[in-house]
Structure formats: C-alpha cells, structure tokens
Design a protein around this motif. Structure first.
Motif, short mmCIF file in Angstrom:
data_model
loop_
_atom_site.label_atom_id
_atom_site.label_comp_id
_atom_site.label_asym_id
_atom_site.label_seq_id
_atom_site.Cartn_x
_atom_site.Cartn_y
_atom_site.Cartn_z
N ALA A 143 6.82 3.83 36.56
CA ALA A 143 6.00 4.42 37.61
C ALA A 143 5.73 3.42 38.73
O ALA A 143 5.72 3.78 39.91
CB ALA A 143 4.69 4.93 37.03
N GLU A 144 5.52 2.16 38.38
CA GLU A 144 5.23 1.18 39.42
C GLU A 144 6.49 0.65 40.09
O GLU A 144 6.44 0.15 41.22
CB GLU A 144 4.40 0.03 38.86
CG GLU A 144 5.06 -0.79 37.78
CD GLU A 144 4.11 -1.84 37.19
OE1 GLU A 144 3.01 -2.01 37.74
OE2 GLU A 144 4.48 -2.47 36.19
N THR A 178 -0.82 1.13 48.20
CA THR A 178 -0.02 1.19 46.98
C THR A 178 -0.94 1.37 45.79
O THR A 178 -2.10 0.95 45.82
CB THR A 178 0.83 -0.09 46.81
OG1 THR A 178 1.70 0.05 45.70
CG2 THR A 178 -0.05 -1.30 46.60
N LYS A 193 3.49 8.34 43.19
CA LYS A 193 2.97 7.32 42.28
C LYS A 193 1.54 7.64 41.86
O LYS A 193 1.16 7.43 40.69
CB LYS A 193 3.04 5.94 42.95
CG LYS A 193 4.46 5.39 43.06
CD LYS A 193 4.47 4.01 43.68
CE LYS A 193 5.89 3.45 43.75
NZ LYS A 193 6.36 2.96 42.45
#
Length: 206
Positions: free
Chosen positions: A160-161, A14, A170
């Motif tokens: 965005a997160e 992530t 992302k």
C-alpha cells in the motif's frame, strides 16, 4: 492504555502506514515547535492525508483517519530546519480538532485496534515473491524489520505504501480494516500495472 488521546496533527500530501518509514523536512514554525515538544517529551504526533488544501501556508483540512508517527531520528540543520524520520505506529480516527494560535492543528483521536497477523490464502500468495524482490532491490534500511512475508497484514501494508497510486487510493487502503480486502486490492492493482502475469480469472471477479 486509554483508547483516546490529544495529539498534534500533521496534514501531509502522503499517507503514513503502520510500520512504515517516512522522512520529513520540518521548516514551518508551527511544526518546528511540534517536533521540539515531541523530542522533549518522547511524544508522538499524527499524520493525516490532506483532504483539501496544501501542506504549506493556510491550515489544510485532513482526512479523519491517520497514523501515529514516532520520531526515530532528528537532524537539526541551519536556520532551525529539522530533518526527521518517523515510523508509523497505530492508526487512529480523529474525533475533534482545533487550530492553535500559530496554525498547528491538534485533535482528540481514538486509537484503532491493531489487526492480528493473518496467513496469506493460497489465491493471494503470488504477490509475495515480487515484494521480496522489491525490498531486496530497493528497500535497504527503509523497510523496518522483521520482514513478515507470511502475514497478510504486513504484506498488504507494505504494498500500500509502495505502489504508485493516487493519494486518495492510498487513503482507501489505509482505512481498510480487512487485511484480505486490502491484499486483494493490491493483487488486482499489480495485474493492472502489468507487474504480475496476466490473471486468467480477472473477468470472473468483475
């Protein structure tokens, strides 16, 4: 302040965004050593999205643009496991990297300038009320204050997160230098997900 530094790198599945918050469980010896050193020296490390490979086991290949991670809390559990929460700070670009003996990746990075706050133009303000509701309902202590709903940089980064996007999308958002380009991408994505009312001008922008 110098614009380059040598820091440990943590490839993850992530992306971490500036001013974002990310909980991590640290159990591999190489990363336990990294965290111990950061806590001792009040240092930081870099989070990079994995371009190829996996988080655990053989060293992964990272994307070369990532975010500095500052440890804000650490909870030492049994068997050497450490639960930490990090806060995203500056973005950086990796200039070179190498593996240490235990598999920890370190790299020379160049810090990227923080974008100046930017007003949200009229054609993008429609995304703000939804973010306010999302943070009120789900944000809790995970969204670091102050909340700057009038700043295109902050609003675009928070979306965005949070948006349910593939990791590569992302990363694309993280790499964007233009806050309005990022916010326009966010606005279009919200329409596609049905999170905003239908956009009558969508076809005109194609």
């Amino acid at each position: 302040m110098t614009d380059t530094a040598r820091i440990p790198l943590f490839p993850l599945g992530t992306a971490l965004f500036p001013e974002g918050s990310l909980p991590l469980r640290i159990f591999e010896p190489r990363y336990r050593r990294m965290i111990a050193q950061c806590l001792k020296d009040h240092g930081s490390f870099g989070v990079c999205l994995i371009a190829a490979g996996r988080e655990v086991g053989e060293p992964a290949v990272p994307y070369l643009l990532g975010t500095e991670a500052q440890i804000v809390s650490a909870d030492h559990l049994r068997n050497g496991v450490v639960d930490i929460v990090v806060r995203g700070r500056r973005r950086f670009r990796v200039l070179d990297h190498e593996l240490e003996e235990d598999g920890l990746l370190t790299g020379t990075v160049r810090w990227l300038a923080d974008p100046a706050p930017q007003p949200i133009p009229a054609h993008l303000v429609e995304v703000v009320p939804l973010l306010e509701r999302l943070i009120e309902k789900y944000g809790g202590g995970h969204v670091i204050e102050p909340h700057r709903f009038d700043d295109a940089v902050w609003v675009g980064t928070r979306y965005a997160e949070w948006l349910p996007l593939k990791a590569e999308a992302k990363q694309r958002l993280l790499e964007m230098d233009d806050p309005l380009e990022r916010l326009e991408f966010v606005r279009d994505t919200l329409y596609e997900l049905g999170m905003l009312p239908a956009d009558p001008d969508a076809e005109l922008r194609r």
